[in-house]
Write a protein that holds these residues in place. Structure first.
Motif, PDB file in Angstrom:
ATOM      1  N   LEU A 259       0.848  -1.182   0.000  1.00 52.78           N
ATOM      2  CA  LEU A 259       0.000   0.000   0.000  1.00 52.78           C
ATOM      3  C   LEU A 259       0.882   1.229   0.000  1.00 52.78           C
ATOM      4  CD1 LEU A 259      -2.657  -1.042   2.590  1.00 52.78           C
ATOM      5  CD2 LEU A 259      -2.871  -0.940   0.120  1.00 52.78           C
ATOM      6  N   PRO A 260       0.885   1.961  -1.106  1.00 50.15           N
ATOM      7  CA  PRO A 260       1.827   3.070  -1.200  1.00 50.15           C
ATOM      8  C   PRO A 260       1.632   4.089  -0.094  1.00 50.15           C
ATOM      9  CG  PRO A 260       0.415   2.942  -3.152  1.00 50.15           C
ATOM     10  CD  PRO A 260       0.036   1.820  -2.258  1.00 50.15           C
ATOM     11  N   ASP A 261       0.366   4.349   0.258  1.00 47.97           N
ATOM     12  CA  ASP A 261       0.142   5.401   1.253  1.00 47.97           C
ATOM     13  C   ASP A 261       0.777   5.037   2.588  1.00 47.97           C
ATOM     14  OD1 ASP A 261      -1.790   3.391   1.412  1.00 47.97           O
ATOM     15  OD2 ASP A 261      -3.049   4.651   2.682  1.00 47.97           O
ATOM     16  N   LEU A 262       0.771   3.753   2.920  1.00 46.68           N
ATOM     17  CA  LEU A 262       1.375   3.351   4.200  1.00 46.68           C
ATOM     18  C   LEU A 262       2.895   3.459   4.162  1.00 46.68           C
ATOM     19  CD1 LEU A 262      -0.349   0.256   5.796  1.00 46.68           C
ATOM     20  CD2 LEU A 262      -0.370   2.633   6.515  1.00 46.68           C
ATOM     21  N   LEU A 263       3.481   2.898   3.127  1.00 47.73           N
ATOM     22  CA  LEU A 263       4.953   2.891   3.097  1.00 47.73           C
ATOM     23  C   LEU A 263       5.537   4.275   2.879  1.00 47.73           C
ATOM     24  CD1 LEU A 263       6.606  -0.158   1.357  1.00 47.73           C
ATOM     25  CD2 LEU A 263       6.735   0.597   3.710  1.00 47.73           C
ATOM     26  N   THR A 264       4.803   5.123   2.194  1.00 49.09           N
ATOM     27  CA  THR A 264       5.354   6.463   1.975  1.00 49.09           C
ATOM     28  C   THR A 264       5.359   7.295   3.260  1.00 49.09           C
ATOM     29  OG1 THR A 264       3.192   7.215   1.260  1.00 49.09           O
ATOM     30  CG2 THR A 264       4.767   6.638  -0.487  1.00 49.09           C
ATOM     31  N   LYS A 265       4.710   6.791   4.267  1.00 48.97           N
ATOM     32  CA  LYS A 265       4.755   7.489   5.568  1.00 48.97           C
ATOM     33  C   LYS A 265       6.038   7.170   6.326  1.00 48.97           C
ATOM     34  CE  LYS A 265      -0.207   7.389   6.465  1.00 48.97           C
ATOM     35  NZ  LYS A 265      -1.226   6.922   7.411  1.00 48.97           N
ATOM     36  N   CYS A 266       6.794   6.168   5.816  1.00 52.91           N
ATOM     37  CA  CYS A 266       7.930   5.645   6.588  1.00 52.91           C
ATOM     38  C   CYS A 266       9.268   6.142   6.072  1.00 52.91           C
ATOM     39  CB  CYS A 266       7.955   4.122   6.505  1.00 52.91           C
ATOM     40  SG  CYS A 266       6.479   3.357   7.135  1.00 52.91           S
ATOM     41  N   ARG A 267      10.191   6.321   7.009  1.00 52.72           N
ATOM     42  CA  ARG A 267      11.599   6.504   6.646  1.00 52.72           C
ATOM     43  C   ARG A 267      12.432   5.619   7.570  1.00 52.72           C
ATOM     44  NH1 ARG A 267      12.807  12.869   6.487  1.00 52.72           N
ATOM     45  NH2 ARG A 267      14.849  12.198   5.712  1.00 52.72           N
ATOM     46  N   PHE A 268      13.561   5.177   7.041  1.00 49.42           N
ATOM     47  CA  PHE A 268      14.392   4.212   7.771  1.00 49.42           C
ATOM     48  C   PHE A 268      15.818   4.749   7.883  1.00 49.42           C
ATOM     49  CE2 PHE A 268      10.900   2.026   5.817  1.00 49.42           C
ATOM     50  CZ  PHE A 268      10.493   1.100   6.767  1.00 49.42           C
ATOM     51  N   PHE A 269      16.353   4.689   9.083  1.00 50.90           N
ATOM     52  CA  PHE A 269      17.691   5.224   9.328  1.00 50.90           C
ATOM     53  C   PHE A 269      18.524   4.231  10.115  1.00 50.90           C
ATOM     54  CE2 PHE A 269      14.678   8.676   9.121  1.00 50.90           C
ATOM     55  CZ  PHE A 269      15.279   9.568   8.243  1.00 50.90           C
TER      56      PHE A 269
END
Ligand SMILES: C[S@@+](CC[C@H](N)C(=O)[O-])C[C@H]1O[C@@H](n2cnc3c(N)ncnc32)[C@H](O)[C@@H]1O
Length: 352
Positions: A236-246
């Motif tokens: 689901l693009p809307d869900l993953l686009t809310k995420c950032r990974f560091f």
């Protein structure tokens, strides 16, 4: 039986491994029990891979000398083809969430020594924690489940919140927030391998739409691993686009976030589980929390009372916080089974 995304998927009710013991590891467990000399030796070993001594290293003049890496911060891109991150992964269920089987990941990583090589280092040092090298993020630690339970008990609201899962490991806390409609969820782990091999795959696995259209990323309990073969997993693009990974050391990640060109707003909620075991990291942790938390935000920190061998724990951390005089702390839950565990809420002393 577990299942693999993009490969043959068979139904098996025993996938619902809803026991917290399954992958849990404790610093207080025999595997972790080292005397303080052992802990120092590990820290000293870490120097071989490290750069400069921490400027605030209070052990500067002590013997043995401890030095820690300032592991550089890095943002990890989410691959366009999200199926990629689940290749060769075996996905299981815990607390209604999907997570990748750690043993399979470890076996895969042992097969080819690349990147940080944390699995073979962990195996050869007989430890799940090598200060400055590997900080334990491959496993899911017990207090993560305490926080997940606490979210349910208190009906914590995530809608439109900006959330950081600090020292995320598997990232389950951030994933719960994501599924409960947080606006933004950022994940941080010390080790880039953990982000690439565990956190990102877990996040994708919990955003995925299975063959029945379930697991659609809303607040309903995610389905068990799907009974049908996944032809093509869609995220689901809307869900993953809310995420950032560091990945990287806390102060480095904090600096990266604050100096980045990408828009950044401070977090309403910071969750951090089993991250206060090493008193040498308290200063960096404290400063990171104070730099990244919104003035009206809350930190929820879950920890065991004490971490044998490494020396940190709730009382030492609270004392540190008190001396800094920036945050107020409030113990909101005590889990009194065996070694006591705590959930502590932190907020700025002066807010709006
Ligand atoms: C024991 S693991 C706990 C993982 C996860 N929160 C859990 O409960 O399963 C501690 C985590 O804290 C993070 N951590 C510890 N010290 C750190 C440091 N100095 N800088 C950045 N991250 C650190 C690591 O990323 C590691 O995953």
């Amino acid at each position: 039986m577990a299942f693999q995304f993009n490969f043959s998927i068979e139904e098996n009710e025993s996938n619902e491994a809803d026991t917290h013991d399954k992958t849990e590891l404790q610093l207080g467990s025999p595997k972790h029990e080292q005397d303080s000399t052992g802990a120092s030796r590990q820290a000293a070993d870490a120097v071989a891979d490290c750069g400069p001594r921490l400027p605030t290293d209070k052990h500067q003049d002590a013997t043995p000398k401890k030095r820690f890496c300032l592991k550089a911060a890095k943002e990890h891109d989410i691959p366009e083809d999200v199926n990629q991150v689940l290749e060769n992964k075996v996905v299981e269920m815990v607390s209604g969430l999907r997570y990748v089987n750690v043993s399979v990941v470890e076996m895969t990583l042992l097969g080819g020594s690349r990147g940080e090589d944390i699995v073979s280092k962990s195996v050869s040092s007989h430890s799940d924690l090598i200060p400055g090298v590997y900080e334990g993020g491959l496993k899911i630690w017990e207090c993560t489940f305490d926080l997940i339970d606490y979210f349910s008990e208190t009906e914590m609201q995530f809608t439109d919140k900006t959330v950081l899962d600090l020292g995320c490991g598997a990232g389950l806390l951030g994933i719960v927030a994501l599924r409960r409609k947080a606006k933004v969820v950022h994940f941080q782990d010390y080790n880039s391998t953990v982000i690439d091999e565990i956190t990102l795959p877990n996040t994708v696995a919990n955003c995925i739409v299975d063959g029945n259209g379930t697991g659609s990323g809303d607040d309903r309990k995610i389905s068990k691993p799907p009974s049908k073969r996944l032809k093509k997993a869609k995220c689901l693009p809307d869900l993953l686009t809310k995420c950032r990974f560091f990945s990287g050391e806390w102060s480095e990640v904090s600096q990266l976030l604050l100096s980045s060109n990408k828009p950044f707003s401070k977090y309403d909620l910071i969750f951090t589980s089993e991250t206060i075991y090493n008193p040498d990291y308290y200063s960096a942790l404290h400063d990171t929390l104070s730099q990244l938390l919104d003035k009206n935000g809350r930190v929820y920190l879950a920890s065991k009372a004490h971490y044998f061998g490494v020396g940190g724990g709730v009382h030492l951390f609270e004392k540190f916080i008190e001396e800094k005089n920036v945050f107020r702390t409030n113990t909101v839950k005590i889990i009194d089974k065996g070694l006591k565990r705590f959930i502590i809420e932190m907020a700025f002393k002066i807010s709006s």
